[in-house]
Design a protein around this motif. Structure first.
Motif, mmCIF file in Angstrom:
data_model
loop_
_atom_site.group_PDB
_atom_site.id
_atom_site.type_symbol
_atom_site.label_atom_id
_atom_site.label_comp_id
_atom_site.label_asym_id
_atom_site.label_seq_id
_atom_site.Cartn_x
_atom_site.Cartn_y
_atom_site.Cartn_z
ATOM 1 N N SER A 78 0.822 -1.206 0.000
ATOM 2 C CA SER A 78 0.000 0.000 0.000
ATOM 3 C C SER A 78 0.856 1.255 0.000
ATOM 4 O O SER A 78 0.345 2.350 -0.243
ATOM 5 N N TYR A 79 2.151 1.126 0.271
ATOM 6 C CA TYR A 79 3.050 2.272 0.288
ATOM 7 C C TYR A 79 4.443 1.791 -0.063
ATOM 8 O O TYR A 79 4.893 0.747 0.426
ATOM 9 N N LEU A 80 5.110 2.524 -0.947
ATOM 10 C CA LEU A 80 6.445 2.140 -1.399
ATOM 11 C C LEU A 80 7.285 3.402 -1.559
ATOM 12 O O LEU A 80 6.876 4.348 -2.230
ATOM 13 N N GLU A 81 8.462 3.410 -0.931
ATOM 14 C CA GLU A 81 9.327 4.592 -0.994
ATOM 15 C C GLU A 81 10.785 4.157 -1.026
ATOM 16 O O GLU A 81 11.176 3.192 -0.370
ATOM 17 N N GLN A 82 11.595 4.867 -1.793
ATOM 18 C CA GLN A 82 13.011 4.562 -1.860
ATOM 19 C C GLN A 82 13.673 4.901 -0.529
ATOM 20 O O GLN A 82 13.437 5.965 0.041
ATOM 21 N N LEU A 83 14.496 3.985 -0.049
ATOM 22 C CA LEU A 83 15.123 4.113 1.261
ATOM 23 C C LEU A 83 16.560 4.625 1.181
ATOM 24 O O LEU A 83 16.906 5.654 1.753
ATOM 25 N N TYR A 84 17.412 3.906 0.442
ATOM 26 C CA TYR A 84 18.839 4.209 0.453
ATOM 27 C C TYR A 84 19.516 3.335 -0.612
ATOM 28 O O TYR A 84 18.932 2.342 -1.068
ATOM 29 N N ALA A 85 20.720 3.697 -0.980
ATOM 30 C CA ALA A 85 21.524 2.867 -1.882
ATOM 31 C C ALA A 85 22.710 2.315 -1.102
ATOM 32 O O ALA A 85 23.426 3.063 -0.435
ATOM 33 N N PHE A 86 22.905 1.003 -1.193
ATOM 34 C CA PHE A 86 23.985 0.330 -0.483
ATOM 35 C C PHE A 86 24.979 -0.186 -1.531
ATOM 36 O O PHE A 86 24.612 -0.971 -2.408
ATOM 37 N N GLY A 87 26.240 0.264 -1.427
ATOM 38 C CA GLY A 87 27.207 -0.100 -2.454
ATOM 39 C C GLY A 87 28.605 -0.350 -1.954
ATOM 40 O O GLY A 87 29.569 -0.147 -2.693
ATOM 41 N N ASP A 88 28.758 -0.803 -0.699
ATOM 42 C CA ASP A 88 30.099 -1.115 -0.194
ATOM 43 C C ASP A 88 30.761 -2.156 -1.093
ATOM 44 O O ASP A 88 30.107 -3.101 -1.571
ATOM 45 N N VAL A 89 32.052 -1.998 -1.311
ATOM 46 C CA VAL A 89 32.773 -2.869 -2.235
ATOM 47 C C VAL A 89 32.688 -4.335 -1.833
ATOM 48 O O VAL A 89 32.579 -5.229 -2.680
ATOM 49 N N ASP A 90 32.713 -4.619 -0.523
ATOM 50 C CA ASP A 90 32.775 -6.007 -0.060
ATOM 51 C C ASP A 90 31.413 -6.573 0.330
ATOM 52 O O ASP A 90 31.340 -7.609 0.990
ATOM 53 N N ARG A 91 30.318 -5.947 -0.092
ATOM 54 C CA ARG A 91 28.997 -6.430 0.334
ATOM 55 C C ARG A 91 28.546 -7.659 -0.446
ATOM 56 O O ARG A 91 27.568 -8.306 -0.082
ATOM 57 N N SER A 92 29.223 -8.001 -1.538
ATOM 58 C CA SER A 92 28.862 -9.145 -2.362
ATOM 59 C C SER A 92 30.121 -9.665 -3.043
ATOM 60 O O SER A 92 31.063 -8.899 -3.267
ATOM 61 N N PRO A 93 30.177 -10.978 -3.370
ATOM 62 C CA PRO A 93 31.354 -11.510 -4.069
ATOM 63 C C PRO A 93 31.639 -10.789 -5.386
ATOM 64 O O PRO A 93 32.792 -10.664 -5.794
ATOM 65 N N THR A 94 30.586 -10.317 -6.073
ATOM 66 C CA THR A 94 30.751 -9.456 -7.239
ATOM 67 C C THR A 94 30.239 -8.072 -6.883
ATOM 68 O O THR A 94 29.458 -7.909 -5.956
ATOM 69 N N ARG A 95 30.647 -7.049 -7.616
ATOM 70 C CA ARG A 95 30.288 -5.681 -7.259
ATOM 71 C C ARG A 95 28.814 -5.432 -7.586
ATOM 72 O O ARG A 95 28.407 -5.418 -8.753
ATOM 73 N N VAL A 96 28.020 -5.231 -6.548
ATOM 74 C CA VAL A 96 26.584 -4.998 -6.704
ATOM 75 C C VAL A 96 26.186 -3.774 -5.891
ATOM 76 O O VAL A 96 26.514 -3.676 -4.707
ATOM 77 N N VAL A 97 25.489 -2.850 -6.528
ATOM 78 C CA VAL A 97 24.876 -1.720 -5.842
ATOM 79 C C VAL A 97 23.387 -2.019 -5.722
ATOM 80 O O VAL A 97 22.719 -2.265 -6.720
ATOM 81 N N SER A 98 22.880 -2.018 -4.500
ATOM 82 C CA SER A 98 21.465 -2.289 -4.264
ATOM 83 C C SER A 98 20.731 -1.004 -3.904
ATOM 84 O O SER A 98 21.106 -0.313 -2.953
ATOM 85 N N VAL A 99 19.718 -0.686 -4.701
ATOM 86 C CA VAL A 99 18.825 0.415 -4.381
ATOM 87 C C VAL A 99 17.679 -0.197 -3.575
ATOM 88 O O VAL A 99 16.941 -1.042 -4.070
ATOM 89 N N VAL A 100 17.572 0.210 -2.320
ATOM 90 C CA VAL A 100 16.638 -0.432 -1.392
ATOM 91 C C VAL A 100 15.404 0.440 -1.191
ATOM 92 O O VAL A 100 15.511 1.664 -1.023
ATOM 93 N N TYR A 101 14.257 -0.203 -1.228
ATOM 94 C CA TYR A 101 12.981 0.440 -0.950
ATOM 95 C C TYR A 101 12.425 -0.098 0.362
ATOM 96 O O TYR A 101 12.814 -1.179 0.827
#
Length: 233
Positions: A78-101
């Motif tokens: 019923s409600y959706l809003e962008q929260l933050y972008a998480f992009g630390d280099v070591d957060r995944s075995p491959t480089r992934v930037v996650s846009v979190v809602y």
């Protein structure tokens, strides 16, 4: 997740994940809950993670968040809003930037979804204060989303996203208590909200063991949350 698309650049992949909040009844008080998806492949095969997927080159971020939610959990918030972008280099075995809602979902819709014959089998709901170790940095993401929700509920009508269209002041107070994780004085709470322009009394009452309680609804002319210069989605 679907196959990565042209959103990859210089080896960086863009993903969209969502923290979905809802309330679940438990003895003593309602609990703030989120759904998690059990991963079926490496890395972190078998671990719980936030629902999400890759960003498609033909869609915007909001559309991607709604699509990945539908694909992984069959839920429509019923409600959706962008929260933050998480992009630390070591957060995944491959480089992934996650846009979190972050999203809000009424508990009655959650119950209906869980009872449906086509409900996803690898989705479970967890209390935000009792989460397992999640894949990647998803525990950190949830912690930030809970902090953001608890700060925002104090100055916006964000609780509306967790309620049916009509509700009693007691039901509204219980939502605030579940989100904030603490008890609120009923008299003070009623006094603060009865004069609010965001709440409109109806002519209907909830009947039960106690005396009838008036039902209220939110004023549709007041935004669910202030999005600043962006305005309504």
């Amino acid at each position: 997740m679907t196959s990565p698309s042209a959103t990859e650049s210089a080896g960086i992949r863009v993903a969209v994940s969502t923290v979905i909040f809802s309330l679940r009844s438990r003895p003593g008080a309602d609990a703030l809950m989120i759904p998690l998806v059990r991963r079926t492949r490496e890395p972190f095969e078998g671990a719980w993670a936030l629902p999400g997927g890759w960003l498609d080159e033909r869609e915007g971020l909001d559309d991607a968040a709604a699509r990945t939610l539908a694909e992984t959990t069959a839920l429509s918030p019923s409600y959706l809003e962008q929260l933050y972008a998480f992009g630390d280099v070591d957060r995944s075995p491959t480089r992934v930037v996650s846009v979190v809602y972050w999203a809000l979902l009424r508990s009655d819709l959650v119950d209906a979804q869980r009872a449906a014959e086509d409900a996803p089998e690898n989705v479970e709901w967890f209390d935000v204060d009792d989460l397992p170790a999640l894949a990647f940095d998803h525990n950190r993401i949830v912690d930030y989303a809970v902090w953001r929700l608890r700060n925002k509920v104090g100055y916006s009508r964000i609780a509306h996203g967790l309620l049916p269209d009509e509700f009693t002041l007691t039901e509204l107070r219980e939502v605030y208590e579940a989100v904030l994780g603490r008890r609120l004085d009923p008299s003070n709470f009623r006094r603060l909200l009865e004069g609010s322009e965001a709440l409109l009394p109806t002519e209907s009452f909830r009947t039960g063991k106690h005396r009838p309680a008036r039902l209220y609804r939110y004023n549709s002319e007041v935004e669910l949350a202030d999005r600043g210069p962006l305005g309504p989605a």
